[in-house]
Design an enzyme around this catalytic site. Structure first.
Site, short mmCIF file in Angstrom:
data_model
loop_
_atom_site.label_atom_id
_atom_site.label_comp_id
_atom_site.label_asym_id
_atom_site.label_seq_id
_atom_site.Cartn_x
_atom_site.Cartn_y
_atom_site.Cartn_z
CD GLU A 244 -27.62 -3.57 -8.32
OE1 GLU A 244 -27.76 -3.48 -9.56
OE2 GLU A 244 -28.56 -3.47 -7.52
CG ASP B 129 -1.97 -1.01 1.19
OD1 ASP B 129 -2.00 -1.76 0.20
OD2 ASP B 129 -2.75 -1.10 2.15
CB CYS C 122 -36.04 13.00 28.85
SG CYS C 122 -35.50 13.68 30.43
CD GLU D 147 6.68 -1.28 -2.90
OE1 GLU D 147 7.81 -1.51 -3.34
OE2 GLU D 147 5.82 -2.17 -2.73
NE ARG E 89 -34.36 0.52 -13.07
CZ ARG E 89 -35.65 0.81 -12.96
NH1 ARG E 89 -36.03 1.70 -12.08
NH2 ARG E 89 -36.55 0.23 -13.71
CG ASP F 187 -30.06 -5.66 -1.70
OD1 ASP F 187 -30.65 -4.86 -2.43
OD2 ASP F 187 -30.40 -5.90 -0.54
CG LEU G 53 -33.98 -8.37 -13.92
CD1 LEU G 53 -32.96 -9.03 -13.01
CD2 LEU G 53 -33.90 -8.97 -15.32
CE1 TYR H 185 -26.99 -5.40 -14.01
CE2 TYR H 185 -26.02 -5.72 -11.85
CZ TYR H 185 -26.90 -5.08 -12.68
OH TYR H 185 -27.69 -4.09 -12.18
CE LYS I 211 -28.65 -10.93 -16.18
NZ LYS I 211 -27.41 -10.17 -16.04
CD GLU J 154 -25.52 -12.64 -14.63
OE1 GLU J 154 -25.83 -11.55 -14.11
OE2 GLU J 154 -25.33 -12.79 -15.84
CB CYS K 139 -31.62 13.48 31.88
SG CYS K 139 -32.14 11.86 31.35
S1 IVH Z 1 -29.67 -7.71 -15.29
C1 IVH Z 1 -32.53 -5.74 -18.42
N1 IVH Z 1 -28.23 -8.89 -13.46
O1 IVH Z 1 -31.79 -6.01 -10.22
C2 IVH Z 1 -32.05 -6.40 -17.20
N2 IVH Z 1 -29.67 -7.13 -12.77
O2 IVH Z 1 -34.98 -5.52 -10.93
C3 IVH Z 1 -30.85 -5.79 -16.64
N3 IVH Z 1 -29.52 -6.60 -10.39
O3 IVH Z 1 -32.24 -2.95 -11.85
C4 IVH Z 1 -30.57 -6.24 -15.28
N4 IVH Z 1 -28.00 -8.11 -9.88
O4 IVH Z 1 -30.18 -3.23 -10.43
C5 IVH Z 1 -29.15 -7.93 -13.71
N5 IVH Z 1 -26.86 -10.01 -11.96
C6 IVH Z 1 -27.76 -9.07 -12.22
C7 IVH Z 1 -28.26 -8.23 -11.20
C8 IVH Z 1 -29.23 -7.26 -11.52
C9 IVH Z 1 -28.75 -7.12 -9.40
C10 IVH Z 1 -30.51 -5.52 -10.17
C11 IVH Z 1 -30.44 -4.39 -11.17
C12 IVH Z 1 -31.81 -4.28 -11.75
C13 IVH Z 1 -32.64 -5.04 -10.75
C14 IVH Z 1 -33.76 -5.72 -11.49
#
Ligand code: IVH
Length: 680
Positions: free
Chosen positions: A172, A34, A423, A36, A136, A117, A84, A224, A287, A113, A429
């Site tokens: 994400e 770190d 209070c 360096e 988004r 979150d 999704l 992703y 997917k 995948e 207190c």
């Molecule tokens: S694909 C057109 N892959 O989930 C589809 N989304 O409700 C593009 N998310 O808004 C999304 N992990 O923020 C995709 N491996 C993943 C994901 C992912 C989290 C989120 C993303 C999206 C929401 C879908």
């Protein structure tokens, strides 16, 4: 160093830093220390300061932040950001698969995948450079958060390998658990509200104005989904492997699945495996892999037909309510906390749950000894989501919120429109007094070390301190030998003792705190609603404490970001005799209660004029030049446009800037004429 030599070295450093950054943050395999790394970064920062024209928009120095975004620009997505469709059980996944084979009438392969979150982000790259990062938003248009996103170390600013000329990649942004916990720990020390979960914290962080703070918080990003015109990839999986080779952080947990049972195996593995991941996921995404098949399936108005999310249910469990405790914070707000029969939930034993306030108790219709359902949905403290009324003993009483302070017995008060009971006995207190002292010594306030872990309590119990000024009257001899055994959060007994070294350090640290700058002293006082940022604003507008003390509510609300609520609280603070006495003692002890403000207006000769500063100067640095312009009523902008009034041109002004100035007819002002104007 000549300009040419510097240019060469900047190029070298950029490549080195990009490589080590990638090794560390994407591959998690650093090859230098770190220290360096920091040295290389420092060298680059210095060169860029000395030769500002060498500063590239995608320099690795962008990682440390510094750019302030006052207002995020709204950007229309070239491709809408869809969501999704969600499913919560295996049947819905089976139906999804059946729909797909029915419409395709072909064999189909899926990519499974993790569903990260966090917050979706769209990154745009042109000629291998990150040019824009957009949230988004409503799916059609989002906010341009490029400056903040550039501080995320795993996001490449410049790509390697054979990448398309123009494309977007989506992913994400999230908080790894370690960064999230560190952030909340700091906030706790500073008496700030904690973030409920990593997702909220990531959302709050991405929208901060100060990118340097975003950089410190250490967000991360998984990518992703690749999109663009004329991409030659045949499948999603292939496109992500290519993106990986360009330097993106692509999840190693993707899996190719050929049938339903492969998909269910993946889901079940991660249902239990998610607790071990160093970040949050809330489900699995499935997917269709081949792009030609994706195209055949197409989209609904909201989501692709070729993908589905399997969402994990929030884990929940029922347990018995044993009692309700009431905790009093430093501001006097009373928070009810449920004590529960210990129960295992998502890998941890839960004994307590926050009930937040009286309204929540009422809306749950909570009764004594009720069976309650608790849920852990990414929140740090589990919450009670419902009560099992069928299991209730009909003779049990409803939980009644207390009417008097559990610590000092004062009658509680509630301000209209607020949900918390308070209070009002601020000065006598005990938990409020201790809470204020803990806030005063916190790292971001007076930074007094050695007084954590229950030591404030020991000093208070021994009647050595009851307000901040008392700290400065403490002597080493009074501390030495004090001790107390107390019960820690986990129920074990802990001993706090003041040995020689600790006592010495505390006294030294108290003394050192006398040079903490004025804005932090203001924050440390714990005036209600005056957090770190508000304290800075107040100190800027009222550079001495005397000025602030005599400010009226009307004066205060004229300050940027100071509203009525804060103004009233500040005025009330200075009207209180007890506060004034403590403040007089703090002043007498030599704490900093004023500071110099750089940008007092000296003249208005540059009023209405916008400067762009370029090159290096003999008599002042670029920062000083900026201050000088502002002190004389002008504004400084980073780029030349038709609105620029002058270019303050030093040595080594870049040829592209000169060309642009000429094209737009913006006059150049030399250092000498600039100084002559100011001095006149
Ligand atoms: S694909 C057109 N892959 O989930 C589809 N989304 O409700 C593009 N998310 O808004 C999304 N992990 O923020 C995709 N491996 C993943 C994901 C992912 C989290 C989120 C993303 C999206 C929401 C879908």
């Amino acid at each position: 160093m000549t300009f040419e030599k510097a240019q060469e070295r900047v190029q070298e450093l950029t490549e080195l830093l990009n490589l080590h950054n990638y090794n560390y943050y994407v591959l998690a395999q650093p090859t230098i220390s770190d220290y360096e790394f920091d040295m290389l970064m420092e060298e680059l920062l210095l060169l860029e300061k000395k030769f500002p024209d060498l500063m590239q928009p995608n320099s690795p120095s962008q990682r440390v932040g510094g750019e302030i975004t006052r207002q995020f620009k709204s950007v229309i997505h070239q491709y809408p950001m869809l969501s999704l469709s969600n499913s919560y059980n295996e049947n819905e996944i089976r139906e999804f698969h059946q729909r797909i084979i029915k419409s395709l009438e072909q064999k189909v392969e899926y990519v499974c995948e993790l569903k990260f979150d966090g917050l979706a982000i769209s990154l745009r790259y042109e000629k291998g450079n990150l040019v824009q990062a957009v949230t988004r938003g409503d799916g059609t248009q989002g906010d341009d958060v490029t400056a903040n996103v550039k501080t995320i170390r795993s996001i490449p600013l410049r790509l390697k390998g054979d990448f398309p000329d123009v494309f977007e990649i989506r992913g994400e942004i999230y908080f790894p658990h370690a960064s999230f916990n560190a952030l909340n720990k700091l906030r706790e020390e500073d008496g700030l509200a904690l973030f409920a979960n990593p997702r909220n914290a990531a959302a709050g962080t991405l929208k901060m104005q100060d990118s340097a703070e975003v950089s410190r918080r250490k967000l991360d990003c998984w990518l992703y989904y690749l999109m663009g015109e004329n991409l030659t990839f045949k499948s999603h999986y292939e496109s992500l492997l290519a993106a990986k080779s360009w330097g993106f952080k692509i999840s190693p947990h993707m899996a190719l699945c050929n049938n339903e049972s492969d998909i269910f195996e993946y889901i079940n593995d991660w249902k239990s495996g998610r607790d071990e991941l160093p970040f949050d996921i809330d489900g699995i995404v499935i997917k269709v892999n081949r792009f030609d098949q994706q195209q055949l399936l197409g989209f609904t108005a909201k989501s692709p037909r070729w993908a589905i999310a399997y969402k994990f249910k929030a884990e929940e469990v029922a347990t018995r309510l044993l009692s309700v405790d009431y905790q009093v914070g430093r501001t006097g707000a009373v928070t009810p906390v449920a004590n529960l029969e210990p129960v295992l939930l998502a890998g941890t034993t839960i004994k307590r749950a926050s009930l937040h306030n009286a309204d929540i108790i009422q809306s749950l219709d909570l009764h004594e000894n009720d069976w309650v359902v608790i849920e852990k949905g990414g929140e740090i403290i589990p919450k009670i989501t419902s009560v099992k009324i069928a299991l209730r003993d009909p003779k049990s009483n409803a939980v009644a919120f207390i009417s008097h302070c559990p610590a000092c017995g004062s009658m509680l008060m509630r301000t209209e429109g607020e949900s918390a009971w308070y209070c009002p006995n601020s000065y006598h207190c005990p938990p409020q007094i201790k809470g204020r002292l803990e806030h005063f010594i916190a790292r971001k306030a007076m930074n007094i070390e050695g007084l954590g872990e229950g030591r404030i309590e020991v000093l208070y119990d021994n009647r050595l301190i009851k307000n901040s000024a008392d700290l400065y009257d403490l002597h080493y001899e009074q501390l030495l030998g004090l001790e107390k055994i107390y019960e820690a959060e986990d129920g074990t007994a802990r001993k706090v003792s003041f040995r020689e070294k600790t006592s010495q350090n505390i006294i030294e640290s108290i003394n050192t705190s006398k040079s903490i700058p004025y804005p932090r002293v203001l924050f440390a006082l714990g005036i209600r609603f005056v957090g770190e940022t508000v304290a800075k604003k107040l100190a800027e507008a009222f550079p001495s404490f005397e000025l602030l003390k005599s400010a009226t509510k009307d004066h205060l609300i004229q300050v940027d970001e100071i509203g009525e609520r804060i103004a009233e609280s500040v005025v009330a603070y200075f009207e209180d005799e007890d506060n004034l006495q403590v403040l007089d003692r703090l002043i007498a002890h030599g704490l900093e209660f004023s500071h110099e403000v750089k940008n007092v207006l000296i003249s208005s000769i540059f009023e209405g004029k916008t400067f762009v500063i370029s090159g290096v100067f003999e008599k002042f640095s670029r920062d000083e030049a900026k201050n000088l312009v502002e002190q004389h009523g002008g504004k400084v902008s980073g780029s030349i446009s038709a609105k620029t009034s002058y270019i303050l041109a030093g040595d080594q002004m870049g040829p592209s800037k000169r060309e642009k100035a000429e094209k737009l007819g913006v006059p150049l002002m030399a250092e000498g004429s600039f100084l002559a104007m100011i001095n006149a």
